[in-house]
Design a protein around this motif. Structure first.
Motif, PDB file in Angstrom:
ATOM      1  N   ALA A 141      -0.954 -20.156 -13.309  1.00 16.78           N
ATOM      2  CA  ALA A 141      -0.470 -20.586 -11.936  1.00 16.78           C
ATOM      3  C   ALA A 141       1.138 -20.017 -11.870  1.00 16.78           C
ATOM      4  O   ALA A 141       1.644 -19.923 -10.840  1.00 16.78           O
ATOM      5  N   CYS A 142       1.774 -19.940 -13.112  1.00 14.85           N
ATOM      6  CA  CYS A 142       3.134 -19.587 -12.873  1.00 14.85           C
ATOM      7  C   CYS A 142       3.377 -18.110 -12.322  1.00 14.85           C
ATOM      8  O   CYS A 142       2.622 -17.252 -12.681  1.00 14.85           O
ATOM      9  N   PRO A 143       4.046 -18.158 -11.234  1.00 11.69           N
ATOM     10  CA  PRO A 143       4.123 -16.625 -10.595  1.00 11.69           C
ATOM     11  C   PRO A 143       4.937 -15.604 -11.491  1.00 11.69           C
ATOM     12  O   PRO A 143       4.779 -14.536 -10.906  1.00 11.69           O
ATOM     13  N   GLY A 165       5.035 -15.692 -15.259  1.00 14.39           N
ATOM     14  CA  GLY A 165       4.625 -15.696 -16.547  1.00 14.39           C
ATOM     15  C   GLY A 165       5.454 -16.186 -17.347  1.00 14.39           C
ATOM     16  O   GLY A 165       5.786 -15.934 -18.563  1.00 14.39           O
ATOM     17  N   ALA A 166       6.458 -17.275 -16.846  1.00 11.02           N
ATOM     18  CA  ALA A 166       7.328 -18.095 -17.644  1.00 11.02           C
ATOM     19  C   ALA A 166       6.492 -18.859 -18.906  1.00 11.02           C
ATOM     20  O   ALA A 166       7.166 -19.276 -19.747  1.00 11.02           O
ATOM     21  N   LEU A 167       5.283 -19.081 -18.616  1.00 11.34           N
ATOM     22  CA  LEU A 167       4.642 -20.045 -19.528  1.00 11.34           C
ATOM     23  C   LEU A 167       3.598 -19.221 -20.186  1.00 11.34           C
ATOM     24  O   LEU A 167       2.766 -19.790 -20.879  1.00 11.34           O
ATOM     25  N   ASP A 168       3.831 -17.975 -20.575  1.00 12.13           N
ATOM     26  CA  ASP A 168       2.712 -17.054 -21.241  1.00 12.13           C
ATOM     27  C   ASP A 168       2.653 -17.416 -22.681  1.00 12.13           C
ATOM     28  O   ASP A 168       1.408 -17.484 -23.336  1.00 12.13           O
ATOM     29  N   THR A 210      14.315 -17.689 -18.807  1.00 12.67           N
ATOM     30  CA  THR A 210      14.682 -16.388 -17.991  1.00 12.67           C
ATOM     31  C   THR A 210      13.716 -15.891 -16.993  1.00 12.67           C
ATOM     32  O   THR A 210      14.319 -15.142 -16.355  1.00 12.67           O
ATOM     33  N   ARG A 211      12.511 -16.609 -16.959  1.00 12.53           N
ATOM     34  CA  ARG A 211      11.748 -15.983 -16.002  1.00 12.53           C
ATOM     35  C   ARG A 211      11.160 -17.145 -15.117  1.00 12.53           C
ATOM     36  O   ARG A 211      10.483 -17.062 -14.379  1.00 12.53           O
ATOM     37  N   CYS A 212      11.832 -18.229 -15.269  1.00 20.92           N
ATOM     38  CA  CYS A 212      11.412 -19.493 -14.425  1.00 20.92           C
ATOM     39  C   CYS A 212      12.226 -19.668 -13.204  1.00 20.92           C
ATOM     40  O   CYS A 212      13.370 -19.567 -13.212  1.00 20.92           O
ATOM     41  N   ILE A 213      11.417 -19.591 -11.860  1.00 25.47           N
ATOM     42  CA  ILE A 213      12.196 -19.783 -10.664  1.00 25.47           C
ATOM     43  C   ILE A 213      12.976 -21.030 -10.731  1.00 25.47           C
ATOM     44  O   ILE A 213      14.320 -20.843 -10.134  1.00 25.47           O
ATOM     45  N   SER A 214      12.598 -22.129 -11.240  1.00 27.89           N
ATOM     46  CA  SER A 214      13.143 -23.359 -11.076  1.00 27.89           C
ATOM     47  C   SER A 214      14.665 -23.170 -12.032  1.00 27.89           C
ATOM     48  O   SER A 214      15.582 -23.623 -11.447  1.00 27.89           O
ATOM     49  N   GLY A 236      14.008 -25.256  -6.890  1.00 29.04           N
ATOM     50  CA  GLY A 236      13.006 -25.863  -7.381  1.00 29.04           C
ATOM     51  C   GLY A 236      11.605 -24.971  -7.533  1.00 29.04           C
ATOM     52  O   GLY A 236      11.613 -24.355  -6.416  1.00 29.04           O
ATOM     53  N   CYS A 237      10.588 -25.103  -8.070  1.00 34.12           N
ATOM     54  CA  CYS A 237       9.337 -24.777  -7.971  1.00 34.12           C
ATOM     55  C   CYS A 237       8.307 -25.854  -8.730  1.00 34.12           C
ATOM     56  O   CYS A 237       8.326 -26.268  -9.745  1.00 34.12           O
ATOM     57  N   ASP A 238       7.311 -25.751  -7.829  1.00 33.02           N
ATOM     58  CA  ASP A 238       6.316 -27.029  -8.284  1.00 33.02           C
ATOM     59  C   ASP A 238       4.842 -26.433  -8.666  1.00 33.02           C
ATOM     60  O   ASP A 238       3.944 -27.216  -8.996  1.00 33.02           O
ATOM     61  N   ASP A 239       4.804 -25.106  -8.781  1.00 28.77           N
ATOM     62  CA  ASP A 239       3.516 -24.303  -9.044  1.00 28.77           C
ATOM     63  C   ASP A 239       2.855 -24.785 -10.256  1.00 28.77           C
ATOM     64  O   ASP A 239       1.610 -25.160 -10.232  1.00 28.77           O
ATOM     65  N   CYS A 240       3.651 -25.036 -11.398  1.00 32.30           N
ATOM     66  CA  CYS A 240       2.920 -25.260 -12.559  1.00 32.30           C
ATOM     67  C   CYS A 240       2.508 -26.767 -12.546  1.00 32.30           C
ATOM     68  O   CYS A 240       1.432 -27.262 -13.337  1.00 32.30           O
ATOM     69  N   LEU A 241       3.173 -27.641 -11.807  1.00 29.60           N
ATOM     70  CA  LEU A 241       2.872 -29.074 -11.768  1.00 29.60           C
ATOM     71  C   LEU A 241       1.876 -29.262 -10.523  1.00 29.60           C
ATOM     72  O   LEU A 241       0.519 -30.108 -10.984  1.00 29.60           O
TER      73      LEU A 241
HETATM   74  S1  SF4 Z   1       8.521 -24.030 -12.325  1.00 27.18           S
HETATM   75 FE1  SF4 Z   1       7.437 -22.355 -11.474  1.00 27.18          FE
HETATM   76  S2  SF4 Z   1       8.718 -20.519 -12.340  1.00 27.18           S
HETATM   77 FE2  SF4 Z   1       8.941 -22.205 -13.619  1.00 27.18          FE
HETATM   78  S3  SF4 Z   1       7.376 -22.433 -15.149  1.00 27.18           S
HETATM   79 FE3  SF4 Z   1       6.690 -23.665 -13.589  1.00 27.18          FE
HETATM   80  S4  SF4 Z   1       5.472 -22.400 -12.242  1.00 27.18           S
HETATM   81 FE4  SF4 Z   1       6.569 -20.936 -13.522  1.00 27.18          FE
END
Ligand code: SF4
Ligand code: SF4
Length: 368
Positions: free
Chosen positions: A194-196, A198-201, A209-213, A236-241
């Protein structure tokens, strides 16, 4: 009052004042967490160290800040469904992550302060820690049985998933400790794809360094590959939540529209107005330029012709980071007016980073 009775009274007080989770743990150092933080810093996964990463020793060893401490009382509040939903995408608007639609820390502080007062009335010392760099709050929550570590690195609780804010009361009361939660993510890995960016690979590890938040709260130029994945986010970014099944019920119930902001209007407001309106955002150095920068990136995704005049004005900003991100947004939107403005700006620009942005933007805008 016995320690058991005091603990029960404190729990009732916390729940009555809005906490949804309550647990007690020892103040022994969080050694494994400290080692992992050190590993991430060494590997460059923490980005520019800030918050608890500015001093992992202090953040994982309560006695450094509170030599008198015996226990941590951990409380949590759920900020969904009250935080609402940003609603459907709309041109020239930006989204605010749910944790920041209003100051959701206020209800958490209310619950923790009520617990602290009760402790003081019982003759004990206490101090409230909420959003505080002196404690890795997720580590305390896991030890106190309030949550488990998710593969997204968030702390999760049954019924609430990751939509939690955590805080603690440090006390000298020797209360009975809670049993840690026997639960984990099982076979679920939904947050990882779900992470756009790849910050959680690496499962259970956030590459900041890859996290939008992370970048939304970090000064400087945002890397272009992160900008391309940014979407219409302002903060912020809610995609992984949102992908996290244990929190799905709350996310579905969050009906009211909240957290969608007109970016053109935002860019025309004064620094003072912005910092007043968004006083609860973490903005580096409390400098509105970084909120403006985020808005420029979002306009690069959904800006219309209405946004072009303000973007052109930002090409003349005395602040390099704003000129550079305005150029990127204009390049993405394209159109003759934008191209002419980019050429004119390039002819007078002297900052090498902005020159590079202007040239890249000019190439990007060709054919758009
Ligand atoms: S907050 Fe967004 S960019 Fe950061 S790890 Fe979660 S989905 Fe990825
Ligand atoms: S999405 Fe699944 S794997 Fe990721 S934190 Fe939530 S439960 Fe755990």
């Amino acid at each position: 009052m016995t320690a058991d009775a005091l603990s029960d009274t404190l729990r009732q007080t916390g729940l009555r004042h809005g906490l949804v989770g309550f647990g007690v743990c020892s103040v022994e150092p969080f050694g494994a967490v400290r080692s992992e933080m050190g590993r991430r810093i060494e590997l460059g996964l923490a980005g520019r160290p800030r918050f608890t990463y500015t001093d992992p020793v202090v953040a994982t060893e309560v006695s450094r800040s509170f030599p008198w401490a015996e226990r941590l009382i951990v409380g949590s509040v759920a900020y969904l469904p009250a935080a609402g939903t940003p609603g459907p995408a709309a041109p020239d608007t930006g989204r605010v992550a749910r944790f920041a639609t209003v100051d959701h820390y206020q209800p958490l502080r209310t619950g923790l302060i009520a617990v602290a007062r009760q402790l003081e009335e019982s003759g004990h010392r206490s101090e409230v820690l909420a959003d505080d760099n002196r404690l890795v709050d997720r580590a305390a929550a896991v030890r106190a049985g309030v949550a488990w570590w998710g593969k997204s690195t968030m702390a999760l609780a049954p019924g609430f998933g990751p939509w939690l804010l955590l805080g603690s009361v440090v006390t000298d009361a020797v209360l009975p400790v809670s049993t840690p939660m026997v639960r984990d993510c099982g076979t679920c890995v939904a947050c990882i794809p779900a992470c756009p960016t790849g910050a959680l690979d690496e499962e259970g590890v956030l590459d900041a360094t890859r996290c939008i938040s992370y970048w939304a709260q970090t000064p400087g130029f945002i890397p272009r590959d992160i900008r391309r994945a940014w979407g219409d986010r302002l903060y912020g970014c809610d995609d992984c939540l949102e992908a996290c099944p244990p929190g799905g019920r709350l996310a579905e119930g969050a009906g009211s529209m909240n957290g969608r902001i007109d970016l053109v209007e935002l860019l025309e407001r004064s620094d003072e107005e912005l910092m007043d309106t968004y006083a609860h955002f973490y903005v580096p150095r409390r400098d509105a330029r970084f909120l403006r920068r985020n808005a420029l990136v979002a306009l690069g995704h959904n800006g219309t012709r209405r946004a072009i005049p303000v973007l052109i004005r930002y090409l003349e900003s005395p602040i390099a980071v704003l000129r550079g991100h305005a150029a990127w947004a204009l390049g993405r939107i394209g159109g003759k007016d934008g191209r002419v403005a980019l050429e004119r700006a390039r002819s007078i620009e002297t900052d090498p980073t902005v020159v590079d942005e202007l040239e890249a933007a000019a190439r990007l805008s060709e054919g758009r």
